[in-house]
Design a protein around this motif. Sequence first.
Motif, PDB file in Angstrom:
ATOM      1  N   PRO A  78       0.815  -1.216   0.000  1.00 34.21           N
ATOM      2  CA  PRO A  78       0.000   0.000   0.000  1.00 34.21           C
ATOM      3  C   PRO A  78       0.848   1.265   0.000  1.00 34.21           C
ATOM      4  O   PRO A  78       1.274   1.754   1.046  1.00 34.21           O
ATOM      5  N   VAL A  79       1.080   1.824  -1.178  1.00 29.97           N
ATOM      6  CA  VAL A  79       1.816   3.079  -1.308  1.00 29.97           C
ATOM      7  C   VAL A  79       0.968   4.237  -0.792  1.00 29.97           C
ATOM      8  O   VAL A  79       1.473   5.135  -0.131  1.00 29.97           O
ATOM      9  N   ASP A  94       4.267  -8.555   3.748  1.00 27.51           N
ATOM     10  CA  ASP A  94       4.316  -8.347   2.298  1.00 27.51           C
ATOM     11  C   ASP A  94       5.204  -7.156   1.952  1.00 27.51           C
ATOM     12  O   ASP A  94       5.984  -7.201   0.996  1.00 27.51           O
ATOM     13  N   MET A  95       5.087  -6.090   2.732  1.00 23.90           N
ATOM     14  CA  MET A  95       5.889  -4.894   2.478  1.00 23.90           C
ATOM     15  C   MET A  95       7.367  -5.161   2.715  1.00 23.90           C
ATOM     16  O   MET A  95       8.240  -4.640   2.002  1.00 23.90           O
ATOM     17  N   LYS A  96       7.668  -5.995   3.703  1.00 26.13           N
ATOM     18  CA  LYS A  96       9.058  -6.362   3.955  1.00 26.13           C
ATOM     19  C   LYS A  96       9.614  -7.182   2.795  1.00 26.13           C
ATOM     20  O   LYS A  96      10.770  -6.995   2.378  1.00 26.13           O
ATOM     21  N   LEU A 126      13.345  -7.144  -1.928  1.00 27.81           N
ATOM     22  CA  LEU A 126      13.577  -7.254  -3.372  1.00 27.81           C
ATOM     23  C   LEU A 126      13.839  -5.893  -4.011  1.00 27.81           C
ATOM     24  O   LEU A 126      13.952  -5.796  -5.232  1.00 27.81           O
ATOM     25  N   GLU A 127      13.912  -4.845  -3.169  1.00 27.90           N
ATOM     26  CA  GLU A 127      14.098  -3.467  -3.645  1.00 27.90           C
ATOM     27  C   GLU A 127      12.965  -3.047  -4.578  1.00 27.90           C
ATOM     28  O   GLU A 127      13.158  -2.292  -5.529  1.00 27.90           O
ATOM     29  N   ILE A 128      11.779  -3.553  -4.289  1.00 25.77           N
ATOM     30  CA  ILE A 128      10.568  -3.131  -5.005  1.00 25.77           C
ATOM     31  C   ILE A 128       9.920  -2.022  -4.191  1.00 25.77           C
ATOM     32  O   ILE A 128       9.574  -2.220  -3.028  1.00 25.77           O
ATOM     33  N   THR A 129       9.790  -0.853  -4.791  1.00 23.86           N
ATOM     34  CA  THR A 129       9.273   0.306  -4.076  1.00 23.86           C
ATOM     35  C   THR A 129       8.016   0.883  -4.707  1.00 23.86           C
ATOM     36  O   THR A 129       7.480   1.878  -4.217  1.00 23.86           O
ATOM     37  N   GLY A 130       7.545   0.314  -5.803  1.00 27.54           N
ATOM     38  CA  GLY A 130       6.389   0.881  -6.484  1.00 27.54           C
ATOM     39  C   GLY A 130       5.414  -0.173  -6.944  1.00 27.54           C
ATOM     40  O   GLY A 130       5.726  -1.362  -6.995  1.00 27.54           O
ATOM     41  N   THR A 131       4.214   0.283  -7.260  1.00 31.78           N
ATOM     42  CA  THR A 131       3.171  -0.603  -7.769  1.00 31.78           C
ATOM     43  C   THR A 131       2.657  -0.060  -9.093  1.00 31.78           C
ATOM     44  O   THR A 131       2.636   1.158  -9.301  1.00 31.78           O
TER      45      THR A 131
END
Length: 258
Positions: free
Chosen positions: A145-146, A215-217, A222-227
């Motif tokens: 959730p961004v 999930d956010m962790k 994985l260095e995923i910061t966006g959706t």
Amino acid sequence: MIKLAFAAVALTAVGTTLYIARDTGSSEPTPPPVASVVERVATNPPEARAQHAPPAPSLAPAQEAPALPHKAIQSREPEEFAVVETAVFDRLKSTGPAKGAADAPITIVMFTDLQCPYCEKVHGTLDQLFEEYGGKLRLVIKQLPVHKTARLAAEASLAAEAQGKFWELQDKMLAASEDLSRDKLVEMGRAAGLDAGRFAQALDARTYAGGVDEDMKRAADLEITGTPSLVINGRRVIGNRPIEDLRALLDELLAKRS
């Protein structure tokens, strides 16, 4: 303490659009993890950057230029199709709401924000790919959730999964994402066939907050910061990609397994 402020950044690069969370830093404490600042910035080609660059301020010799709170991403394209270690991907795909055969040759893990319009577009793309590729695909959902106002909805999705109604509620939340308040979520849950009392109790008790945190962790690891962000058989795909790009990747992955 450091306050996490998430800025939602829309990147447009070879058809890619996504929301990105970034840490801006502050001295005020706040309960993690929430998104508090939302901005949208489009990636411009080199010739457009010069055109849109702000004029240099006229400053007296003793003055310093003011620091900008956020720096727009102007030239960097998101890293695409990076390889995730097999063991990491196996752990990633092992939990979470899912559809498709467990033994499907391709598993797609999607990190989503329920108020991200590009996530809704990707869900439509994936629905089409599921039709085209028959039983060859499996989809696993992770919450990222961004938007601050999407946090409770992310927890609601896991509460719905506990009652076997994840997809029914997700469809309703995506269709009415402008209002994901607590009372609206309970109303949607009732319409989706959930036990409304049990569902409301889970929301009020924040029963599934830990699941969203996990999930956010996983995304951060994985260095995923966006959706939207996808991990397809260990290949990371950032943003709302054209369906042709996804078909090409799926065909490549299937050819390697044959």
